[in-house]
Design a protein around this motif. Structure first.
Motif, PDB file in Angstrom:
ATOM      1  N   ALA A  55      -3.218   6.249   9.672  1.00  0.00           N
ATOM      2  CA  ALA A  55      -3.991   5.188   9.314  1.00  0.00           C
ATOM      3  C   ALA A  55      -4.157   4.905   8.200  1.00  0.00           C
ATOM      4  O   ALA A  55      -3.421   5.357   7.037  1.00  0.00           O
ATOM      5  N   ARG A  56      -4.070   3.119   8.055  1.00  0.00           N
ATOM      6  CA  ARG A  56      -4.025   2.408   6.823  1.00  0.00           C
ATOM      7  C   ARG A  56      -4.702   2.600   6.646  1.00  0.00           C
ATOM      8  O   ARG A  56      -5.710   1.902   6.343  1.00  0.00           O
ATOM      9  N   GLU A  75       7.284 -11.029   1.205  1.00  0.00           N
ATOM     10  CA  GLU A  75       7.437 -10.498   3.413  1.00  0.00           C
ATOM     11  C   GLU A  75       5.794 -11.049   3.658  1.00  0.00           C
ATOM     12  O   GLU A  75       5.591 -11.057   4.704  1.00  0.00           O
ATOM     13  N   CYS A  76       4.486 -10.386   2.305  1.00  0.00           N
ATOM     14  CA  CYS A  76       3.482 -10.303   2.589  1.00  0.00           C
ATOM     15  C   CYS A  76       3.045 -11.059   2.885  1.00  0.00           C
ATOM     16  O   CYS A  76       2.905 -12.743   1.713  1.00  0.00           O
ATOM     17  N   PRO A  77       2.038 -11.406   3.904  1.00  0.00           N
ATOM     18  CA  PRO A  77       1.212 -12.653   4.339  1.00  0.00           C
ATOM     19  C   PRO A  77       0.427 -13.423   3.452  1.00  0.00           C
ATOM     20  O   PRO A  77       0.710 -14.885   3.974  1.00  0.00           O
ATOM     21  N   ASP A  78      -0.410 -12.736   2.483  1.00  0.00           N
ATOM     22  CA  ASP A  78      -1.165 -13.534   1.625  1.00  0.00           C
ATOM     23  C   ASP A  78      -0.721 -12.835   0.123  1.00  0.00           C
ATOM     24  O   ASP A  78      -1.405 -13.636  -0.775  1.00  0.00           O
ATOM     25  N   TRP A  79       0.343 -12.876  -0.701  1.00  0.00           N
ATOM     26  CA  TRP A  79       1.129 -12.953  -1.381  1.00  0.00           C
ATOM     27  C   TRP A  79       0.278 -12.107  -2.452  1.00  0.00           C
ATOM     28  O   TRP A  79      -0.658 -11.881  -3.289  1.00  0.00           O
ATOM     29  N   MET A 116      -4.872  -7.285   3.433  1.00  0.00           N
ATOM     30  CA  MET A 116      -4.584  -7.787   4.883  1.00  0.00           C
ATOM     31  C   MET A 116      -4.568  -6.473   5.459  1.00  0.00           C
ATOM     32  O   MET A 116      -5.179  -6.447   6.846  1.00  0.00           O
ATOM     33  N   CYS A 118      -2.252  -4.779   6.453  1.00  0.00           N
ATOM     34  CA  CYS A 118      -0.917  -5.466   7.585  1.00  0.00           C
ATOM     35  C   CYS A 118       0.086  -4.656   7.782  1.00  0.00           C
ATOM     36  O   CYS A 118       0.573  -4.171   9.074  1.00  0.00           O
ATOM     37  N   GLY A 119       0.895  -3.764   6.842  1.00  0.00           N
ATOM     38  CA  GLY A 119       1.301  -2.751   6.665  1.00  0.00           C
ATOM     39  C   GLY A 119       2.915  -3.270   6.776  1.00  0.00           C
ATOM     40  O   GLY A 119       3.951  -2.567   7.239  1.00  0.00           O
ATOM     41  N   ILE A 120       2.825  -4.775   7.030  1.00  0.00           N
ATOM     42  CA  ILE A 120       4.779  -5.852   6.474  1.00  0.00           C
ATOM     43  C   ILE A 120       5.516  -5.031   5.316  1.00  0.00           C
ATOM     44  O   ILE A 120       6.695  -4.426   5.600  1.00  0.00           O
ATOM     45  N   GLU A 123       7.173  -2.393   6.291  1.00  0.00           N
ATOM     46  CA  GLU A 123       7.740  -1.469   7.002  1.00  0.00           C
ATOM     47  C   GLU A 123       9.005  -1.557   6.815  1.00  0.00           C
ATOM     48  O   GLU A 123      10.679  -1.289   6.696  1.00  0.00           O
TER      49      GLU A 123
ATOM     50  N   GLN B  83       4.762 -11.836  10.180  1.00  0.00           N
ATOM     51  CA  GLN B  83       3.258 -12.667   9.503  1.00  0.00           C
ATOM     52  C   GLN B  83       2.138 -12.842  10.774  1.00  0.00           C
ATOM     53  O   GLN B  83       1.040 -12.561  10.712  1.00  0.00           O
ATOM     54  N   THR B  86       0.147 -10.398  12.254  1.00  0.00           N
ATOM     55  CA  THR B  86      -1.204  -9.994  11.539  1.00  0.00           C
ATOM     56  C   THR B  86      -2.369 -10.939  12.113  1.00  0.00           C
ATOM     57  O   THR B  86      -3.113 -10.875  11.746  1.00  0.00           O
ATOM     58  N   ARG B  90      -6.701 -11.204  13.939  1.00  0.00           N
ATOM     59  CA  ARG B  90      -8.013 -11.237  13.898  1.00  0.00           C
ATOM     60  C   ARG B  90      -8.792 -12.653  14.895  1.00  0.00           C
ATOM     61  O   ARG B  90      -9.878 -12.919  14.371  1.00  0.00           O
ATOM     62  N   GLU B 167      -6.579   4.088  16.754  1.00  0.00           N
ATOM     63  CA  GLU B 167      -6.019   4.028  15.191  1.00  0.00           C
ATOM     64  C   GLU B 167      -5.121   5.157  14.822  1.00  0.00           C
ATOM     65  O   GLU B 167      -4.232   5.680  14.392  1.00  0.00           O
ATOM     66  N   GLY B 171      -2.485   2.952  13.612  1.00  0.00           N
ATOM     67  CA  GLY B 171      -3.025   3.186  12.496  1.00  0.00           C
ATOM     68  C   GLY B 171      -4.470   2.266  11.370  1.00  0.00           C
ATOM     69  O   GLY B 171      -4.627   2.213  10.415  1.00  0.00           O
ATOM     70  N   ASN B 177      -1.669  -4.692  14.631  1.00  0.00           N
ATOM     71  CA  ASN B 177      -0.312  -4.868  14.069  1.00  0.00           C
ATOM     72  C   ASN B 177       0.024  -4.589  14.410  1.00  0.00           C
ATOM     73  O   ASN B 177       1.157  -4.385  13.648  1.00  0.00           O
TER      74      ASN B 177
END
Lengths: 179, 392
Positions: A55-56, A75-79, A116, A118-120, A123, B83, B86, B90, B167, B171, B177
């Motif tokens: 679970a995240r 790489e974070c989509p929303d920095w 968000m 997302c877990g990028i 990864e 990206q 993700t 939504r 889940e 996760g 994602n």
């Protein structure tokens, strides 16, 4: 074309049938059994449900492994990851060798108000410094407090569970958490 | 603060006038105008529906979307393929994994790679699980719209079994994602197959329960039979898809008719359900059967998972070669497609999202003409749209 507005009258009225279903459900919740009986909810603050190990919940940082390579921040989509670091010369490993150049982490913040989930970042991390923890109880009254700094992120690292083994037929290697 | 200049004032007045013109188009002199929404439980988000009434009857009905527009097509132009993944989670938030599949398949088509068979199977399983989670909630919600509140509690309870399975492998409960270009992020955890089979058993019980409690109830049938009749030719001309089209008696399912390579639906034995009545009842009935059929599909796929890797060989930094691709799959709400244009860059040049709900609500003005006010809610609930899917 138009279907009949009024359906044929059933032998047992729907009200009785519906009450039968709800009564059956009520009886099922009374006693735990093998077919999934028993109560379906828990008294949350007193009892807690165990989230899945994957679970995240929150991102944790293993500071020794971080080299401030900035891959996660890029790489974070929303920095929402902020990294600052400086270089320093570490003493040589062997006698008479050259001093090694290393990166020291000054700041590693994750803003969970923006994240968000997302877990990028986890990864892409090439040095195994970021991990997911299923911990979820870190709500704050003030949104600014959701910015976790590197000590707080390091504290989450203790709650990271071991990676699960895989289902039969899998060819993926089970990773290990560097403790 | 300085006083606004004259040109600023004029611009402000022009803006106000433009806004009021838009409102005037909806509001009328004759009869009464009734706003259903933006905050109404039947709209699954914030959809405003302006109904012009004559007594209890609706003369005309106009949906006004846009309250939740998030600009995903534009955002996708400045984000890498991982990206974007993700973001598309939504769109339809009740069945998130299903949104990723067509996008990833379009990118794979451009790169001319195919996921390994194990990844394809797991992808199809999660695709069906998100369909079950999505439509199970619809079935409960339909009851709540029509006044039968019990069903919604059962739906929320039993959907949880599916969400727990999603889940424990991805996760994330709502935003997995998990899909990647060339395969999947990770493999299944140990014991997952047996747990999922037990969950499917519970979902079948839930379907039987709802069939007695709701769909078979004569009060429910009085509210839905003959309400919101959409003949097949009208449904096709408005571009309806999914269960709305099958509820109009059109035997059409993209999983069977035009399944894109990368989903193993041709290897299993399953059935497409249709209903010839074309009304609200038939649409709900088709969805109920679909959930049951999906549980059987999941069972078959779980039995036949091949061994092997879950990720094909792809470069670490993904640059999709120049070209265009359109991939459409049968999502819980209907046909969902992504038109991806790439210029050989890290980011897509343009992504056009064809979402099912946008076409599905476009029929509301046609079908709501002349019906009574409570029937508007029945029709909206049975058309089943999700606002994230309309506005994107």
């Amino acid at each position: 074309m138009m279907p009949p507005r009024r359906p044929p009258k059933p032998k047992v009225p729907g009200l009785i049938k519906g009450l039968g279903v709800t009564f059956g459900e009520m009886v099922k919740t009374l006693k735990p059994d093998s077919r999934g009986g028993g109560p379906v909810t828990v008294f949350y603050p007193h009892e807690k449900e165990e989230p899945a190990p994957r679970a995240r919940g929150v991102i944790s940082l293993h500071e020794e492994n971080c080299t401030a390579c900035m891959l996660c921040a890029r790489e974070c989509p929303d920095w929402c990851i902020f990294i600052e670091a400086h270089k320093y010369l570490a003493p040589p490993r062997r006698e008479g060798g050259k001093p090694r150049q290393k990166n020291a982490l000054d700041r590693f913040d994750i803003d969970f108000g923006l994240c968000m989930y997302c877990g990028i970042c986890v990864e892409v991390c090439p040095f195994e410094a970021l991990f997911w923890s299923p911990e979820f109880e870190y709500g704050e009254p003030k949104i600014a407090d959701l910015l976790h700094d590197k000590t707080k992120l390091g504290m989450w690292f203790e709650t990271v569970p071991e990676f699960e083994p895989y289902e039969a037929g899998s060819e993926v290697k089970v990773k290990k958490v560097p403790r | 603060m300085t006083a606004p200049t004259e040109s600023q004032q004029l611009a402000y007045i022009a803006q106000q006038a433009a806004d009021s013109r838009v409102n005037l188009e909806f509001e009328t002199d004759e009869g009464m105008t009734l706003n259903i929404g933006p905050q109404h439980p039947a709209t699954h988000g914030t959809l405003r529906i302006v109904a012009k009434l004559d007594g209890e009857q609706v003369i005309s009905c106009e949906p006004s979307p846009g309250y939740m527009h998030r600009g995903y097509e534009k955002l996708a132009e400045v984000r890498t393929y991982t990206q974007v993944n993700t973001l598309v989670n939504r769109i339809d938030w009740l069945g998130s994994f299903a949104n990723e599949v067509p996008f990833i398949l379009a990118a794979e088509k451009l790169m001319e790679i195919e996921a390994p068979p194990r990844a394809q199977h797991i992808r199809a399983i999660l695709f069906e699980l998100s369909r079950i989670a999505n439509i199970a909630l619809f079935l409960g919600d339909l009851g709540a719209q029509l006044g039968g509140v019990t069903a919604v509690f059962y739906a929320f309870r039993d959907r949880e079994f599916v969400l727990n399975q999603i889940e424990s492998v991805t996760g994330g409960r709502f935003h997995p994602n998990f899909d990647r270009i060339g395969g999947l992020k990770d493999d299944l955890p140990k014991g997952w197959i047996a747990e999922t089979k037990a969950a499917m058993e519970k979902l079948r019980d839930f379907c039987d329960e709802l069939e007695t409690l709701l769909i078979g109830n004569e009060i429910f049938q009085l509210r839905t039979r003959g309400v919101g009749v959409i003949p097949p030719e009208v449904a096709l001309s408005y571009g309806l898809s999914g269960a709305n089209l099958r509820g109009s008696g059109v035997d059409w399912d993209l999983r069977r008719d035009a399944c894109p390579p990368g989903l193993p639906y041709d290897k299993i034995d399953w059935k497409v359900w249709t209903h010839p009545d074309c009304d609200s009842f038939s649409r709900s009935w088709v969805r109920l059967q679909e959930v049951r059929e999906s549980t059987f599909i999941v069972d078959q796929l779980l039995d036949s998972i091949p061994a092997g890797p879950v990720m094909a060989k792809v470069p670490r930094i993904i640059k999709v070669p120049e070209g265009e691709a359109y991939v459409e799959t049968e999502n819980p709400l209907g046909a969902m497609g992504y038109y991806v244009v790439s210029k050989g860059d890290l980011v897509p040049f343009r992504v056009k999202i064809r979402s099912a709900s946008f076409s599905n609500v476009s029929i509301v003005p046609w079908v709501c003409r002349g019906v009574y006010v409570p029937d508007v809610i029945t029709i909206l609930a049975s058309l089943y749209f999700i606002l994230g899917d309309i506005d994107r």
